[in-house]
Design an enzyme around this catalytic site. Structure first.
Site, PDB file in Angstrom:
ATOM      1  N   GLU A  41       0.835  -1.207   0.000  1.00  0.00           N
ATOM      2  CA  GLU A  41       0.000   0.000   0.000  1.00  0.00           C
ATOM      3  C   GLU A  41       0.870   1.257   0.000  1.00  0.00           C
ATOM      4  OE1 GLU A  41      -3.634   1.864   2.785  1.00  0.00           O
ATOM      5  OE2 GLU A  41      -2.637  -0.023   3.327  1.00  0.00           O
ATOM      6  N   LYS A 110      -9.326   3.024  -2.487  1.00  0.00           N
ATOM      7  CA  LYS A 110      -9.687   2.363  -1.224  1.00  0.00           C
ATOM      8  C   LYS A 110     -11.028   2.878  -0.705  1.00  0.00           C
ATOM      9  CE  LYS A 110      -7.520   1.147   3.212  1.00  0.00           C
ATOM     10  NZ  LYS A 110      -6.295   1.337   4.027  1.00  0.00           N
ATOM     11  N   CYS A 144      -5.824  -3.215   1.694  1.00  0.00           N
ATOM     12  CA  CYS A 144      -5.675  -3.364   3.141  1.00  0.00           C
ATOM     13  C   CYS A 144      -6.998  -3.610   3.877  1.00  0.00           C
ATOM     14  CB  CYS A 144      -4.942  -2.130   3.690  1.00  0.00           C
ATOM     15  SG  CYS A 144      -4.274  -2.349   5.364  1.00  0.00           S
TER      16      CYS A 144
END
Length: 262
Positions: A41, A110, A144
Site C-alpha cells: 500500500e 480504497k 488493506c
C-alpha cells in the site's frame, strides 16, 4: 500465473528512489518467471509521510505511471502498485494495475479508510469491485482494510474474480489478519488472494510483513517473514477450477435470506 509479492516499505518520501526499488524488484521477479509483481500500500511515496502524501500525489496517468509502464514493458511483466492518487482537490489511496505492454488496465480507490490518519489525508472511493483480465485470469483490486469486510470480498467472488490483489499496510498487533483472515477469505470465496504488506517501523507505525499468496483451499502458497523480501508463487487456474467444483459455498448461498445485511 506466477505472482511476485514485493514486501517492502521502499524509501518513504522519495518517489524516485521507490521507482528504482520497483525496477530492481521487477528484474528479479521476471527472472523468477513471474508475470505479475504486486507492491504494498502507498509504495510509490511511503505511508507515514503526513502532508507529503498530498504533495506527492499524482493523477492515475501521471509521470510515475509512465515510469512504471516503462519498467513493466522492459521486464515483461504486469505491475500493481499502491500510490496516492490526485483527482482535482481530492486525494485517494489507490492501487493501479499496469500490463506487461505498459497499458493501464485498472485503478481502484480504497473504499474503507482505516483510522484518523487515513481519514485526514484521503477521500474514500465509492466503487467496490474493480477488475481486469490478465493472462486468462480475472484480477480484482482492493487495499488493506477493505479485505477485512466479508461483503467486499464476496462481491468480488460473485463478480468472478480469480485473483484478488491487496496491497496493504498491516500494523502490529493485527498480524492475525495476514495469518488467518486472508487465507479464510480465499477459502470462503474460492479465489487466490495476494496480500502484500509493508514492513518495519515507519513513523509511528510498525508494519508486520507476513505477505502471502493464499489459495482457494485456504493454504498459503508462499509467506514472507518480517523483513524486506520478494516471494513468488503461482495462481493456478486448474487448481482454482477444481476447488470451485468441489466447494459449494457460492452455489449454496440463499441471497433471499440476507436482506438484513443492507
Amino acid at each position: 500465473m506466477r505472482t511476485a509479492l514485493l514486501q517492502s516499505s521502499g524509501r518513504p518520501g522519495s518517489v524516485a528512489e521507490n521507482l528504482k526499488v520497483l525496477d530492481e524488484a521487477a528484474g528479479r521477479a521476471a527472472a523468477a518467471g513471474a508475470g505479475l509483481l504486486v507492491t504494498s500500500e502507498l509504495f510509490l511515496t511511503g505511508y507515514a509521510i503526513g502532508d507529503d502524501l498530498g504533495r506527492l500525489a499524482e493523477p492515475a496517468d501521471g509521470d510515475a505511471t509512465d515510469a512504471i509502464a516503462e519498467t513493466a514493458t522492459r521486464h515483461g511483466l504486469a505491475i500493481a502498485y499502491g500510490y496516492p492518487e490526485r483527482d482535482g482537490e481530492r486525494v485517494f489511496n489507490s492501487v493501479q494495475l499496469i500490463s506487461a505492454a505498459g497499458t493501464r488496465l485498472a485503478n481502484y480507490r480504497k473504499t474503507h479508510l482505516y483510522g484518523c490518519f487515513e481519514r485526514d489525508h484521503f477521500t474514500p472511493g465509492e466503487r467496490t469491485v474493480v477488475q481486469a483480465e490478465l493472462d486468462g485470469l480475472t484480477v480484482g483490486l482492493m487495499i488493506c482494510y477493505d479485505v477485512e469486510f466479508p461483503e467486499n470480498v464476496r462481491a468480488h467472488a460473485l463478480a468472478g474474480t480469480d485473483l484478488l490483489l491487496v496491497p496493504t499496510a498491516q500494523l502490529h498487533p493485527f498480524q492475525f489478519v495476514a495469518e488467518s483472515v486472508v487465507p479464510v477469505r480465499a477459502f470462503e470465496n474460492q479465489m487466490y488472494i495476494a496480500y502484500v504488506n509493508r514492513v518495519g517501523q515507519e513513523g509511528e507505525f510498525e508494519f508486520v510483513g507476513l505477505s502471502t499468496l493464499a489459495a482457494p483451499d485456504g493454504v498459503a502458497r508462499t509467506r514472507a517473514g518480517r523483513t524486506e523480501e520478494l516471494v513468488v508463487a503461482d495462481a493456478d487456474p486448474v487448481l482454482l477450477a477444481a476447488s470451485r467444483e468441489s466447494n459449494p459455498y457460492l452455489t449454496d448461498r440463499r441471497p433471499g435470506l440476507y436482506g438484513s445485511l443492507v
